[in-house]
Design an enzyme around this catalytic site. Sequence first.
Site, PDB file in Angstrom:
ATOM      1  N   LYS A  55       0.896  -0.863  -0.169  1.00 43.11           N
ATOM      2  CA  LYS A  55      -0.079   0.288   0.389  1.00 43.11           C
ATOM      3  C   LYS A  55       0.576   1.303   0.088  1.00 43.11           C
ATOM      4  CE  LYS A  55      -4.253  -1.381   0.812  1.00 43.11           C
ATOM      5  NZ  LYS A  55      -5.046  -2.784   1.948  1.00 43.11           N
ATOM      6  N   SER A 308       1.173  -9.508  -0.667  1.00 41.59           N
ATOM      7  CA  SER A 308       0.786  -8.634  -0.732  1.00 41.59           C
ATOM      8  C   SER A 308       0.965  -8.082   0.664  1.00 41.59           C
ATOM      9  CB  SER A 308      -1.048  -8.269  -0.307  1.00 41.59           C
ATOM     10  OG  SER A 308      -1.586  -8.870  -0.169  1.00 41.59           O
TER      11      SER A 308
END
Length: 330
Positions: A55, A308
């Site tokens: 992110k 991720s």
Amino acid sequence: MTPVPVTAAEVEAARSVIAEHVVRTPVVPSPSLSHRCSAAVFLKLESLQPTGAFKLRGATNRLMALDEDERRRGVVTMSTGNHGRAVAYAAQRLSVPAVICMSRLVPANKVEAIRDLGADARIIGNSQDEAEVEAKRCVEEDGMVMVSPFDDPAVIAGQGTIGLELLEDLPDVDLVLVPLSGGGLIGGIALAVKARRPHARIVGVTMERGAAMYESLKAGHPVAVTEEASLADSLGGGIGLDNRCTFDLCRTLVDDVVLVSEREIAEAMRHTFWQDRLVAEGGAVVGQAALLTGKVTAAGHTVACILSGRNVDMPQFVEVVTGPGTGGSP
Ligand SMILES: *Cc1c(COP(=O)(O)O)cnc(C)c1O
């Protein structure tokens, strides 16, 4: 076809904007998954970002786009953790004040990490929607700029840089498995990959508990889902009933969405730890879970799983990887 709200050119532009602030992550083979699936399976290690999750790419690209006035007033967001951490890190690096609003479901380790980065971490309510009310107040009363975790063209373009790196390292990739929540990650990657390899399949994977994008795609419009605690806590939260970008992006570019259970996520965490020797959070291994369960058939393909993030509560992680079903050291 619905026109997409972000372009591949914006993804290309994001690459140089964020280059000095993010890690260009490696793509590594997974021999065990390759063997299990009769395919060439690779993992893209976004867990190696300084904040422990991808992110940072989107948040950095968004903050770099602020004007002088906006930089002074600061940024606000609500987050299940990894986005808040990314905004806090980028804000500290770029000397921008940051308020992070989050719900009580967010694990303590994530809250502490945000406070350590110098951001104002505010805990409000039992869901992301309640945290959002406080975030909106900061925008309306304090003039701060809201940074969405996924529904913003600059954020999506930032996440899409993963797709550009993937194509450099795996030019013949034909199947990409992407953890899916709000859809910024998969939307950006799909834009970047499909621009150069239109026939590559982009498959979203998410947990059975509260699969907001899955339900929305099925309904044909954004719908709200009930939030539940999950091993994949990073994949929680809705897509927003007023979704601007990611619903259309996913509807247009994502080939399929697959759901995995809590048990299957735990098994994938164990596999990733014992076989690939990597620490990953539940939300980061759903692609591997889809392969291990055979819910996605990979035979003969060049496959990338986006690993991720690694921001799991460590006592919980130890419990999962040493729990029943543990493969043990090979
Ligand atoms: C946010 C997040 C996702 C999902 O990204 P979206 O853009 O919301 O779909 C997947 N994995 C991790 C570790 C995350 O933090």
